[in-house]
Enzyme design. Structure first.
Site, PDB file in Angstrom:
ATOM      1  N   ARG A   7       0.839  -1.203   0.000  1.00 34.91           N
ATOM      2  CA  ARG A   7       0.000   0.000   0.000  1.00 34.91           C
ATOM      3  C   ARG A   7       0.879   1.259   0.000  1.00 34.91           C
ATOM      4  O   ARG A   7       2.111   1.174   0.036  1.00 34.91           O
ATOM      5  CB  ARG A   7      -0.926   0.011   1.218  1.00 34.91           C
ATOM      6  CG  ARG A   7      -0.171   0.159   2.521  1.00 34.91           C
ATOM      7  CD  ARG A   7      -1.113   0.188   3.705  1.00 34.91           C
ATOM      8  NE  ARG A   7      -0.515   0.937   4.794  1.00 34.91           N
ATOM      9  CZ  ARG A   7      -1.049   1.083   5.999  1.00 34.91           C
ATOM     10  NH1 ARG A   7      -2.208   0.520   6.261  1.00 34.91           N
ATOM     11  NH2 ARG A   7      -0.445   1.787   6.929  1.00 34.91           N
ATOM     12  N   ALA A  32       9.657  -0.184   3.212  1.00 35.88           N
ATOM     13  CA  ALA A  32       8.832  -0.525   4.389  1.00 35.88           C
ATOM     14  C   ALA A  32       9.271   0.300   5.590  1.00 35.88           C
ATOM     15  O   ALA A  32      10.464   0.450   5.847  1.00 35.88           O
ATOM     16  CB  ALA A  32       8.950  -2.016   4.701  1.00 35.88           C
ATOM     17  N   GLY A  33       8.314   0.854   6.286  1.00 38.63           N
ATOM     18  CA  GLY A  33       8.658   1.646   7.463  1.00 38.63           C
ATOM     19  C   GLY A  33       7.443   1.801   8.350  1.00 38.63           C
ATOM     20  O   GLY A  33       6.298   1.657   7.893  1.00 38.63           O
ATOM     21  N   LYS A  92       5.960   9.024  20.168  1.00 42.56           N
ATOM     22  CA  LYS A  92       5.791   9.384  21.594  1.00 42.56           C
ATOM     23  C   LYS A  92       6.877  10.398  21.926  1.00 42.56           C
ATOM     24  O   LYS A  92       7.994  10.296  21.388  1.00 42.56           O
ATOM     25  CB  LYS A  92       6.018   8.163  22.506  1.00 42.56           C
ATOM     26  CG  LYS A  92       4.801   7.305  22.752  1.00 42.56           C
ATOM     27  CD  LYS A  92       3.853   7.918  23.760  1.00 42.56           C
ATOM     28  CE  LYS A  92       2.597   7.041  23.844  1.00 42.56           C
ATOM     29  NZ  LYS A  92       1.396   7.777  24.140  1.00 42.56           N
ATOM     30  N   TYR A 126      11.830   7.453  15.322  1.00 43.00           N
ATOM     31  CA  TYR A 126      11.693   7.476  13.857  1.00 43.00           C
ATOM     32  C   TYR A 126      12.848   8.262  13.232  1.00 43.00           C
ATOM     33  O   TYR A 126      13.450   7.830  12.237  1.00 43.00           O
ATOM     34  CB  TYR A 126      10.346   8.117  13.523  1.00 43.00           C
ATOM     35  CG  TYR A 126       9.958   8.133  12.070  1.00 43.00           C
ATOM     36  CD1 TYR A 126       9.580   6.957  11.423  1.00 43.00           C
ATOM     37  CD2 TYR A 126       9.930   9.322  11.344  1.00 43.00           C
ATOM     38  CE1 TYR A 126       9.189   6.974  10.090  1.00 43.00           C
ATOM     39  CE2 TYR A 126       9.541   9.348  10.019  1.00 43.00           C
ATOM     40  CZ  TYR A 126       9.170   8.178   9.391  1.00 43.00           C
ATOM     41  OH  TYR A 126       8.781   8.205   8.076  1.00 43.00           O
ATOM     42  N   THR A 139      -0.842   9.734   2.337  1.00 45.29           N
ATOM     43  CA  THR A 139      -0.987   8.272   2.449  1.00 45.29           C
ATOM     44  C   THR A 139      -1.805   7.945   3.694  1.00 45.29           C
ATOM     45  O   THR A 139      -2.157   8.838   4.476  1.00 45.29           O
ATOM     46  CB  THR A 139       0.380   7.561   2.602  1.00 45.29           C
ATOM     47  OG1 THR A 139       0.946   7.961   3.869  1.00 45.29           O
ATOM     48  CG2 THR A 139       1.342   7.891   1.492  1.00 45.29           C
TER      49      THR A 139
HETATM   50  P1  NAD Z   1       2.304   2.828   5.020  1.00 45.24           P
HETATM   51  O1  NAD Z   1       2.143   2.545   6.472  1.00 45.24           O
HETATM   52  O2  NAD Z   1       1.096   3.256   4.233  1.00 45.24           O
HETATM   53  O3  NAD Z   1       2.940   1.541   4.291  1.00 45.24           O
HETATM   54  C1  NAD Z   1       4.077   0.862   4.817  1.00 45.24           C
HETATM   55  C2  NAD Z   1       4.081  -0.575   4.308  1.00 45.24           C
HETATM   56  O4  NAD Z   1       5.214  -1.237   4.889  1.00 45.24           O
HETATM   57  C3  NAD Z   1       2.839  -1.357   4.720  1.00 45.24           C
HETATM   58  O5  NAD Z   1       2.311  -2.060   3.609  1.00 45.24           O
HETATM   59  C4  NAD Z   1       3.353  -2.285   5.807  1.00 45.24           C
HETATM   60  O6  NAD Z   1       2.630  -3.518   5.884  1.00 45.24           O
HETATM   61  C5  NAD Z   1       4.799  -2.516   5.342  1.00 45.24           C
HETATM   62  N1  NAD Z   1       5.628  -2.999   6.449  1.00 45.24           N
HETATM   63  C6  NAD Z   1       5.684  -2.497   7.716  1.00 45.24           C
HETATM   64  N2  NAD Z   1       6.499  -3.256   8.470  1.00 45.24           N
HETATM   65  C7  NAD Z   1       6.964  -4.246   7.679  1.00 45.24           C
HETATM   66  C8  NAD Z   1       7.829  -5.365   7.894  1.00 45.24           C
HETATM   67  N3  NAD Z   1       8.375  -5.610   9.102  1.00 45.24           N
HETATM   68  N4  NAD Z   1       8.087  -6.192   6.862  1.00 45.24           N
HETATM   69  C9  NAD Z   1       7.542  -5.960   5.633  1.00 45.24           C
HETATM   70  N5  NAD Z   1       6.709  -4.935   5.375  1.00 45.24           N
HETATM   71  C10 NAD Z   1       6.420  -4.086   6.386  1.00 45.24           C
HETATM   72  O7  NAD Z   1       3.458   3.909   4.914  1.00 45.24           O
HETATM   73  P2  NAD Z   1       3.816   4.967   3.743  1.00 45.24           P
HETATM   74  O8  NAD Z   1       3.256   6.279   4.121  1.00 45.24           O
HETATM   75  O9  NAD Z   1       3.515   4.395   2.401  1.00 45.24           O
HETATM   76  O10 NAD Z   1       5.393   5.067   3.958  1.00 45.24           O
HETATM   77  C11 NAD Z   1       6.331   4.309   3.190  1.00 45.24           C
HETATM   78  C12 NAD Z   1       7.732   4.760   3.587  1.00 45.24           C
HETATM   79  O11 NAD Z   1       7.848   6.171   3.403  1.00 45.24           O
HETATM   80  C13 NAD Z   1       8.075   4.506   5.056  1.00 45.24           C
HETATM   81  O12 NAD Z   1       9.429   4.124   5.151  1.00 45.24           O
HETATM   82  C14 NAD Z   1       7.843   5.860   5.699  1.00 45.24           C
HETATM   83  O13 NAD Z   1       8.595   6.003   6.865  1.00 45.24           O
HETATM   84  C15 NAD Z   1       8.305   6.781   4.608  1.00 45.24           C
HETATM   85  N6  NAD Z   1       7.775   8.157   4.682  1.00 45.24           N
HETATM   86  C16 NAD Z   1       6.460   8.430   4.529  1.00 45.24           C
HETATM   87  C17 NAD Z   1       6.019   9.760   4.587  1.00 45.24           C
HETATM   88  C18 NAD Z   1       4.579  10.146   4.390  1.00 45.24           C
HETATM   89  O14 NAD Z   1       4.279  11.356   4.430  1.00 45.24           O
HETATM   90  N7  NAD Z   1       3.668   9.218   4.167  1.00 45.24           N
HETATM   91  C19 NAD Z   1       6.934  10.787   4.814  1.00 45.24           C
HETATM   92  C20 NAD Z   1       8.273  10.466   4.976  1.00 45.24           C
HETATM   93  C21 NAD Z   1       8.686   9.152   4.887  1.00 45.24           C
END
Ligand code: NAD
Length: 483
Positions: free
Chosen positions: A253, A325-326, A331, A389, A424
């Site tokens: 996703r 993945a993240g 907190k 984070y 997202t």
């Molecule tokens: P999200 O939570 O929508 O999707 C993350 C996906 O990673 C999920 O499908 C989840 O199941 C998968 N995942 C989590 N833990 C896992 C594991 N142990 N093994 C395999 N898969 C795992 O998050 P997103 O918003 O799409 O973010 C994606 C990346 O972008 C992340 O690294 C996040 O930190 C980074 N990010 C996002 C934003 C934002 O504004 N959304 C900003 C900066 C950075």
């Protein structure tokens, strides 16, 4: 794809109201579509010398109408056209332009030696800004400053960064400003300099603003339809990843699903990785892109071996690894418990280190292996409630810089993208008022889309980016927070 506020202030009385109240007026950004013109109008190159000439040749090779301005002396006139040569015909077929407005301004500043040298070309650019089309581009091409430079040279080169970051904050209507920094000895028409120029001019860089890409070497290659030195057969500018096998973690996703779709659109065969609990969503994404799914928790000790086996066994190779993945477990540090701290470190950085180690030690990767990791602006600027984070995401930055050096011998690269506010499910959980502030606090006054992050990753994963390594590219619309 625009958010509701952006739609509201884009037309009719919503637009008038926003104007009267001085509210942010974000516009729909120009995003990449295969086959669409690279820029929304002709490109003005400011500067003389080899670099400016080489850039003109490259742009004409891409079928772009080019105008030139020497940028050598203040012309004193009000109109940029007083210092601009008549447009030169493109070498290929005709292409549409927006009423003579400039699609981009490219400043060739590689020859500057003292801060005083910046005046003429930069003021020439300033006058041309009035002619820049909506969603147009300003791109500087200059040399990276180093400790080897004398003080005046270092000041001039560093000055370009200050100019560009300020100018990007002045641009309106979806226009962006970004720069290319060439390492000493790297020519302006090195494959990755041209690859970066094309990325920054195109709709692929819609949410990249006020940033620099450093081209460290003349490595890399351009797709064969570029008609330029260093071409890679089989790839094209619309399918630069043809023939590559890419693994994307967290692909079920959000940003990960967008990365899977974008890499597949660009020609790659995609392996999507996600936790078993997200199996159904993962299957949907990989079926859509005709890739394969690997249900795997990336924190498992054997994750690297499982990824390698799957890619080699099912697809015969592994060329690109995207660590996406993240998780967040926010907190204040005063209230942080070990479970929240440790889980974020485990998923966001420790797993990446372990997987990279397993892959690099396997001896089974080909030449030119690409690693692209997703960091975050929180890791660069810091963010309240996110010590865990930010530790993990700043860790990603440190990791790619170190890994870049290790991969250099085999032509591989490691880079990171640092998203700002992206629309997202992760950011949809932020309370409304905080979310609205975070979303608007950048030069483009809107959140980015997952595809914006994916486009930057697809570029860094391509052969055209072979001379770019150890970079951290922010995809944040020039977020006002941090560097
Ligand atoms: P999200 O939570 O929508 O999707 C993350 C996906 O990673 C999920 O499908 C989840 O199941 C998968 N995942 C989590 N833990 C896992 C594991 N142990 N093994 C395999 N898969 C795992 O998050 P997103 O918003 O799409 O973010 C994606 C990346 O972008 C992340 O690294 C996040 O930190 C980074 N990010 C996002 C934003 C934002 O504004 N959304 C900003 C900066 C950075």
């Amino acid at each position: 794809m625009a958010d509701k506020y952006t739609e509201f202030v884009s037309r009719g009385w919503g637009r008038d109201l926003a104007k009267r109240l001085g509210l942010p007026q974000p516009v729909a950004l120009r995003r990449y579509e295969p086959g669409a013109p690279l820029t929304p109008g002709p490109v003005l190159i400011i500067g003389t010398g080899q670099a400016a000439d080489a850039l003109e040749t490259a742009l004409k090779g891409w079928d772009i109408e080019v105008r030139r301005a020497s940028g050598e002396a203040h012309d004193g006139g009000d109109s940029p056209s007083s210092s601009i040569s008549p447009s030169t015909a493109p070498t290929g077929g005709a292409r549409p332009t927006t009423g003579g407005r400039l699609g981009a301004i490219v400043l060739a500043l590689d020859g500057i030696e003292r801060p005083e040298d910046l005046s003429a070309p930069v003021l020439t650019a300033g006058k041309a800004l009035r002619s820049l089309a909506p969603s147009g581009r300003v791109v500087t091409v200059s040399r990276r400053s180093s400790t080897q430079d004398g003080p005046a040279l270092a000041a001039a080169r560093a000055g370009v960064e200050g100019i560009l970051r300020s100018l990007a904050k002045e641009l309106r209507s979806g226009a962006t400003g970004n720069g290319i920094l060439l390492a000493e000895g790297v020519p302006a028409d090195a494959p990755s300099a041209l690859g970066a120029l094309r990325f920054l001019l195109s709709g692929r860089s819609a949410f990249v603003d006020g940033q620099f890409l450093t081209v460290g070497t003349a490595k890399g290659g351009l797709p064969a339809d570029g008609a330029l030195p260093g071409e890679v057969m089989g790839a094209s500018w619309d399918r630069p990843l043809a023939g590559k096998v890419a693994v994307v973690t967290g692909a079920a996703r959000g940003i990960g699903a967008a990365i899977a779709r974008t890499l597949a659109r660009d020609g790659a065969t995609v392996v999507g990785v996600d936790v078993p609990a997200a199996g159904d969503a993962l299957a949907k994404v990989v079926n859509e892109v005709r890739g394969t799914a690997l249900q795997l928790d990336i924190t498992k000790p054997e994750a690297g071996e499982r990824i390698l086996e799957h890619a080699l066994h099912r697809h015969g190779g592994l060329d690109i690894l995207v660590h996406n993945a993240g998780i967040t477990r926010d907190k204040l540090l005063a209230n942080m418990d070990a479970a929240k701290w440790d889980s974020v470190i485990a998923v966001n950085i420790a797993s990446q280190l372990r997987i990279n180690e397993a892959l690099l030690a396997s001896g089974r990767l080909g030449e030119g292996f690409r690693i692209v990791s997703v960091a975050s602006t929180s890791g660069i600027a810091g963010n309240r409630g996110q010590t865990n984070y930010a530790a993990s995401k700043a860790g990603v930055v440190g990791m790619v810089r170190s890994t870049a050096a290790r991969l250099a011998a085999t032509g591989g690269t490691a880079n990171a993208v640092a998203p700002g506010f992206i629309e997202t499910e992760m950011t949809a959980r932020i309370p409304f008022a905080t979310r609205e502030v975070a979303r608007r606090l950048n030069s483009l006054q809107q959140g980015g889309q997952p595809v914006d992050v994916a486009e930057a990753i697809a570029f860094l994963a391509s052969d055209a980016a072979g001379g770019i390594s150890g970079n951290v590219l922010r995809v944040c619309g020039q977020n006002m927070v941090g560097q």
